[in-house]
Design an enzyme around this catalytic site. Structure first.
Site, mmCIF file in Angstrom:
data_model
loop_
_atom_site.group_PDB
_atom_site.id
_atom_site.type_symbol
_atom_site.label_atom_id
_atom_site.label_comp_id
_atom_site.label_asym_id
_atom_site.label_seq_id
_atom_site.Cartn_x
_atom_site.Cartn_y
_atom_site.Cartn_z
ATOM 1 N N ARG B 27 0.962 -1.244 -0.106
ATOM 2 C CA ARG B 27 0.157 0.003 -0.090
ATOM 3 C C ARG B 27 0.709 1.308 -0.018
ATOM 4 N NH1 ARG B 27 -0.694 4.518 2.707
ATOM 5 N NH2 ARG B 27 -0.315 3.445 4.814
ATOM 6 N N ASP B 28 1.385 1.453 0.998
ATOM 7 C CA ASP B 28 2.336 2.595 1.003
ATOM 8 C C ASP B 28 3.443 2.716 0.074
ATOM 9 O OD1 ASP B 28 3.098 5.163 2.027
ATOM 10 O OD2 ASP B 28 3.901 4.277 3.968
ATOM 11 N N HIS B 219 6.445 4.289 12.366
ATOM 12 C CA HIS B 219 6.687 4.239 11.070
ATOM 13 C C HIS B 219 7.712 5.164 10.589
ATOM 14 C CE1 HIS B 219 4.185 3.748 6.893
ATOM 15 N NE2 HIS B 219 4.913 4.777 6.603
ATOM 16 N N HIS B 221 10.489 6.737 8.026
ATOM 17 C CA HIS B 221 11.077 6.847 6.653
ATOM 18 C C HIS B 221 12.716 6.934 6.681
ATOM 19 C CE1 HIS B 221 7.316 6.821 3.960
ATOM 20 N NE2 HIS B 221 6.853 6.748 5.079
ATOM 21 N N CYS B 252 9.614 8.978 -2.884
ATOM 22 C CA CYS B 252 9.371 9.804 -4.084
ATOM 23 C C CYS B 252 9.944 9.004 -5.310
ATOM 24 C CB CYS B 252 10.251 10.954 -4.041
ATOM 25 S SG CYS B 252 10.185 11.995 -5.762
ATOM 26 N N ASN B 261 10.161 4.130 2.966
ATOM 27 C CA ASN B 261 10.034 3.435 4.221
ATOM 28 C C ASN B 261 11.189 2.708 4.556
ATOM 29 O OD1 ASN B 261 6.896 3.733 4.658
ATOM 30 N ND2 ASN B 261 7.102 3.192 2.698
#
Lengths: 316, 316
Positions: B27-28, B219, B221, B252, B261
């Site tokens: 998803r992400d 979470h 990055h 990106c 991530n």
């Protein structure tokens, strides 16, 4: 992307207030590059690193030119940067290397031992003990000349032939290097396999053997993305000297942007966020690594360099 | 390079014995990919992730197809993986999204709030409070249907428009999400600027506001290379749920191999070294990410995937 005020400085408990970065990009970072980097470019790289605020910049290696062709220009390079107001340690493998370094006025040298027999054989064609015997007169002569000696120790956590490296084995070689007269040691995770529990275990065992964090540097490779987490762990254990390579230079030159050493920029980002003083201008450092990346013809593997320099935005 | 017995498992004190990985790659990780990934490939990706041992795999998003074209196939994808023996949370932005998810039998949903006004405006075209008001009926209806609700909170550390985000501001929105009925929260460092001291400060402030580590996921990055060090820090503070993305997918899509991530593989390497059980087969996971990388046409940014898959050795 630069955002003013980021990272926010929030000190953490149980961390040192100052950290000394031992910059290895010009030596460890470049030594495996196949394409010869011109001596003028190396000198400019070191000058820019000094200008960015790095105070200890390992400059080159006085090994036999056939061993490391990339650093065969040590005699020409060292005098080009020798007047910079920074410490410029150089690698010396033996007495001949020490002679060459001393003749040029080097004030800091480093020897490089191995914690494993396999790597001692592969890198030095000697047993661990034979290598130590080779370094003994190097260290004593350097000390007699009032030259600072760093002892690198490779394969402190894992070895590609032997697997996990027993902690007592590492402690033993560290003790030998200190007893020989080394002023500081650098614990190398040469293949990047260490994790935080292993780091704590090794540092605790060293401390018990009278090898305190104050004489240690840590040298993590980022092969598995663990370098910064391991470094943070070492700082918590009292280590205050960290080896890092501008732009993350180093590692295997055959894999595109393969990760080598901990990137100095990623380390500086963390230290800045922790409110730990390094005196480094991150913008200048990033610009230096981006400039070097153009010379090497591939983007820097440092996350921070990529984020702040946009050097590869149009490659997609 | 795979070396048997590495990483050596050496547990560290003050770390949890188990960690739950919330896998967000499908998803992400995919949502910002410009090139449409076929639904069959996404389903196979999720199946392979489950086969590698991941037990919570965020599958897709029921946002309006125009918002996230890459995930416009949610209705078709979800039934293709719905029978896997794993938790398959899905993102829902509003009641319409919840209706679509419930109609397909979703048992876990997630809403996504912002800690900053700027990002709430950019991402949801609402104020923070307006967004919370929009989520309120979503959460209550989900809870009435006995559906587990995760609340994502973006920009918990820094924001590209506002800079450093004050801790009390984050605490306030976390409290509001929990009061609304969310079962767990995921603290997002959306632009990757957090450092360990800031992580400790936020988790401590949340704990004081009765938002304990047991209801939190982190979470991070990896924009500045800090994700794993921050995750380690959160684990030390008692957090046991960590979001990660297979192969480090995300970020990106305009920058080549730009880091998004935290890579699940890099996390698994660390946890394995720490002797923390995850039940994940690292080899299968690496193979899955290498396979996905070929579909996306660029190497995985995960260090561990690169080290173990040799996927890009001939690109030099």
């Amino acid at each position: 992307m630069t955002v003013p005020g980021l990272p926010m400085a929030v000190p953490a408990r149980d961390l040192p207030s100052r950290v000394r970065i031992h910059e290895v990009g010009a030596r460890d970072g470049l030594q495996n590059e196949k394409k010869t980097v011109p001596t003028e470019v190396k000198a400019e790289f070191i000058r820019r690193l000094a200008d960015a605020g790095l105070t200890t910049i390992e400059a080159t290696s006085f090994v036999h030119p056939e061993w490391v062709p990339q650093l065969a220009d040590a005699e020409r390079l060292f005098p080009m940067v020798g007047d910079l107001p920074v410490a410029l340690p150089v690698l010396v493998p033996n007495e001949r290397g020490l002679d060459r370094a001393l003749a040029l006025g080097a004030r800091r040298v480093a020897v490089f031992a191995s914690a494993t027999e396999s790597f001692a054989k592969a890198n030095l064609n000697r047993t661990v003990d034979e290598a130590l015997a080779m370094f003994d007169p190097v260290v004593s002569r350097a000390k007699a000349a009032d030259v600072h000696v760093r002892g690198y120790l490779s394969m402190c956590f894992g070895d590609p032939w032997e697997g996990a490296v027993p902690v007592p084995q590492v402690v033993k070689v560290c003790r030998a290097l200190l007893d020989m007269g080394c002023d500081e040691l650098s614990l190398g995770d040469t293949i990047g396999v260490a994790t935080p529990g292993h780091v704590v275990a090794l540092l605790a065992a060293l401390d018990e053997a009278d090898v305190p964090p104050s004489v240690l540097g840590v040298h993590f490779h980022d092969t598995y993305g663990q370098a910064l987490a391991n470094t943070l762990t070492a700082l918590r254990q009292g280590v205050t000297t960290v080896d890092a390579s501008a732009g993350g230079l180093g590692g295997c030159p055959y894999a595109k942007s393969a990760t080598g050493n901990l990137a100095t920029e990623d380390l500086v980002w963390m230290l800045r966020g922790l409110g730990i003083d390094t005196g480094i201008d991150l913008g200048r450092l990033v610009a230096t690594s981006a400039w070097m990346a153009t010379h090497l013809g591939r983007p820097s593997p440092s996350r921070t360099v990529r984020a702040l320099s946009h050097e590869d935005t149009e490659e997609q």
